[in-house]
Design a protein around this motif. Structure first.
Motif, mmCIF file in Angstrom:
data_model
loop_
_atom_site.group_PDB
_atom_site.id
_atom_site.type_symbol
_atom_site.label_atom_id
_atom_site.label_comp_id
_atom_site.label_asym_id
_atom_site.label_seq_id
_atom_site.Cartn_x
_atom_site.Cartn_y
_atom_site.Cartn_z
ATOM 1 N N ARG A 1 17.649 -14.975 17.735
ATOM 2 C CA ARG A 1 17.781 -13.627 17.802
ATOM 3 C C ARG A 1 17.174 -12.752 16.461
ATOM 4 N NH1 ARG A 1 22.612 -14.753 20.432
ATOM 5 N NH2 ARG A 1 23.857 -14.759 18.485
ATOM 6 N N ARG B 1 13.364 -12.935 16.774
ATOM 7 C CA ARG B 1 12.968 -11.832 17.553
ATOM 8 C C ARG B 1 13.033 -10.329 17.007
ATOM 9 N NH1 ARG B 1 16.016 -12.815 23.227
ATOM 10 N NH2 ARG B 1 14.650 -11.049 23.707
ATOM 11 N N ARG B 2 13.680 -10.273 15.923
ATOM 12 C CA ARG B 2 13.847 -9.182 15.114
ATOM 13 C C ARG B 2 12.258 -8.677 14.525
ATOM 14 N NH1 ARG B 2 17.213 -8.866 11.041
ATOM 15 N NH2 ARG B 2 16.877 -6.788 10.960
ATOM 16 N N PRO C 1 8.458 -8.577 15.010
ATOM 17 C CA PRO C 1 7.596 -8.861 16.108
ATOM 18 C C PRO C 1 6.229 -9.713 15.348
ATOM 19 C CG PRO C 1 8.390 -6.712 16.142
ATOM 20 C CD PRO C 1 9.237 -7.366 15.250
ATOM 21 N N VAL D 1 7.253 -13.220 16.009
ATOM 22 C CA VAL D 1 6.962 -14.042 17.268
ATOM 23 C C VAL D 1 5.360 -14.082 17.568
ATOM 24 C CG1 VAL D 1 7.445 -13.380 19.946
ATOM 25 C CG2 VAL D 1 9.287 -12.949 17.879
#
Length: 425
Positions: free
Chosen positions: A223, A226-227, A229, A232
């Motif tokens: 998580r 994913r904060r 971008p 990712v």
């Protein structure tokens, strides 16, 4: 009215002290280098065991597969443990596990393949668990202004050990047998375990006595990833390049070197050029601070596409060697800003878990690419497969660059950097 005296150079703030003059970082660098030497030496030494007849070729495949499995299993768990406990403690225990596994491997030679496979699983586990811990410990030991230089020194050590590990093993094999070399690898792992000093331990301050499961804590790290971008997108690009470009290097380059040029010289020259290019890239990025560091890093990642592209046509061998040198240069122009950004942007108490996710996906999926590319070449021929690999290497970083926060590898939930210097248990 008297004029104020002109400013002298003494009024300017002093430049940051070189990280190479920092004893705490040098201890960490030495431990990381030792782990790299041991890691790269082991497959070569096991290959020598095949040559001397104490290990079969199929046995070598099983042992190396067990080591890879241990790495993948431990890298995620190691990230959780390094965020839960002292990073130095995780480095110590993972190094000790790999150190103990080495003489067990020696004991199993020509006696027990299952024993060797179990020892290789533990050795791979030690290697995997220490990777995110080393990454997080760097952020604790080195202040933010010097982390790019520190990461360049770390990746420089990795590239040097890829050459020195097999080379030193070959030299020592003149006077030592394989069992002695395996015990020597264990001794090197002991240095990796005990030489690094303490970090700040700030990520563990005030930790709750009740802990969630390892699975739940790893999901918390996902998580956190994913904060960001840019992370990712960059990880997706890195995974694509490694799964395709590295696979072309591992499978297609040896085949083309043998079939097209009827020699192993092209293979040896290209892989050496790649390492030398990477060394040059690490030296450059240690001093250069690109204005748009994310875009520059992704551009460096994309040039790996020249490696499979150079294998498409019957070009002069020098073209292939040059392409691999450029690919090595580019990969380090990506790696160093990438690691530095992760250390800067990710919450300190989740840094090891995010780093483990990075290693798990990027390098963990590399064997999948290696397993698929040979059947793909058999089915479609080398040129379409190499063209697809080159296209993936060019397009994946370009798409990642379109992510709004990718330009500077920042934004989207940056965290306060981890403090540097202090004590740790």
């Amino acid at each position: 009215m008297t004029a104020s005296p002109p400013q002298t150079p003494l009024d300017d703030p002093p430049p940051p002290r070189s990280v190479l003059l920092d004893p705490a970082f040098l201890r960490l660098w030495t431990g990381t280098t030792a782990s790299g030497l041991a890691t790269w030496a082991l497959p070569f030494v096991l290959g020598l065991a095949v040559l001397e007849g104490t290990l079969s070729a199929s046995g070598l495949g099983l042992v190396l597969a067990a080591r890879t499995a241990g790495f993948l299993l431990a890298v995620a768990v190691g990230g959780v443990l390094a965020d839960r406990h002292s990073r130095r403690t995780v480095v110590r225990w993972s190094g000790l596990a790999a150190a103990v596994a080495a003489p067990v491997l020696a004991a199993g030679l020509d006696r027990s393949l299952p024993l060797m496979a179990a020892a290789a699983l533990v050795a791979g586990g030690g290697q995997g668990a220490c990777r995110p811990a080393f990454q997080a410990l760097t952020a604790e030991v080195v202040d933010a202004d010097r982390r790019q230089q520190a990461n360049a020194a770390m990746t420089l050590a990795v590239r040097v050990t890829t050459l020195l590990g097999p080379s030193l093993s070959a030299l020592l094999a003149v006077v030592l047998d394989v069992r002695a070399l395996l015990i020597g690898i264990g001794i090197v792992w002991l240095a990796a375990a005990f030489v690094p000093g303490p970090g700040t331990g700030t990520a563990h301050a005030g930790e709750a006595p009740q802990r969630a499961s390892i699975r739940a804590e790893f999901a918390e790290g996902v998580r956190e990833a994913r904060r960001h971008p840019w992370f990712v997108a960059g990880l997706a690009a890195l995974t694509s390049v490694i799964a395709t470009g590295y696979s072309a290097t591992g499978v297609a380059l040896p085949l083309i070197s043998h079939d097209r040029y009827d020699s192993g010289v092209v293979l040896a020259a290209a892989t050496t050029a790649y390492t030398l290019g990477a060394l040059g890239g690490a030296l450059i990025i240690a001093r250069v601070r690109p204005r748009s560091q994310g875009w520059s890093a992704l551009a460096g990642l994309a040039v790996y596409g020249f490696a499979p592209l150079s294998l498409l046509l019957p070009v002069h061998p020098a073209v292939i060697v040059a392409a691999y040198a450029v690919a090595g240069l580019g990969i380090e122009l990506f790696n160093v800003p990438w690691f530095t950004a992760i250390q800067r942007e990710v919450a300190p108490d989740k840094l090891a878990r995010v780093s483990s996710l990075d290693f798990l996906l990027s390098y963990g999926l590399a064997p999948v690419g290696l397993a698929l590319i040979a059947p793909a070449i058999d089915s479609f021929g080398p040129r379409p497969v190499l063209a697809a690999c080159a296209a993936a290497c060019f397009l994946a970083p370009a798409l990642a660059a379109l992510t709004p926060t990718a330009r500077h590898f920042s934004g989207g939930g940056s965290a306060k950097p981890a403090a540097a210097k202090g004590t740790d248990s």
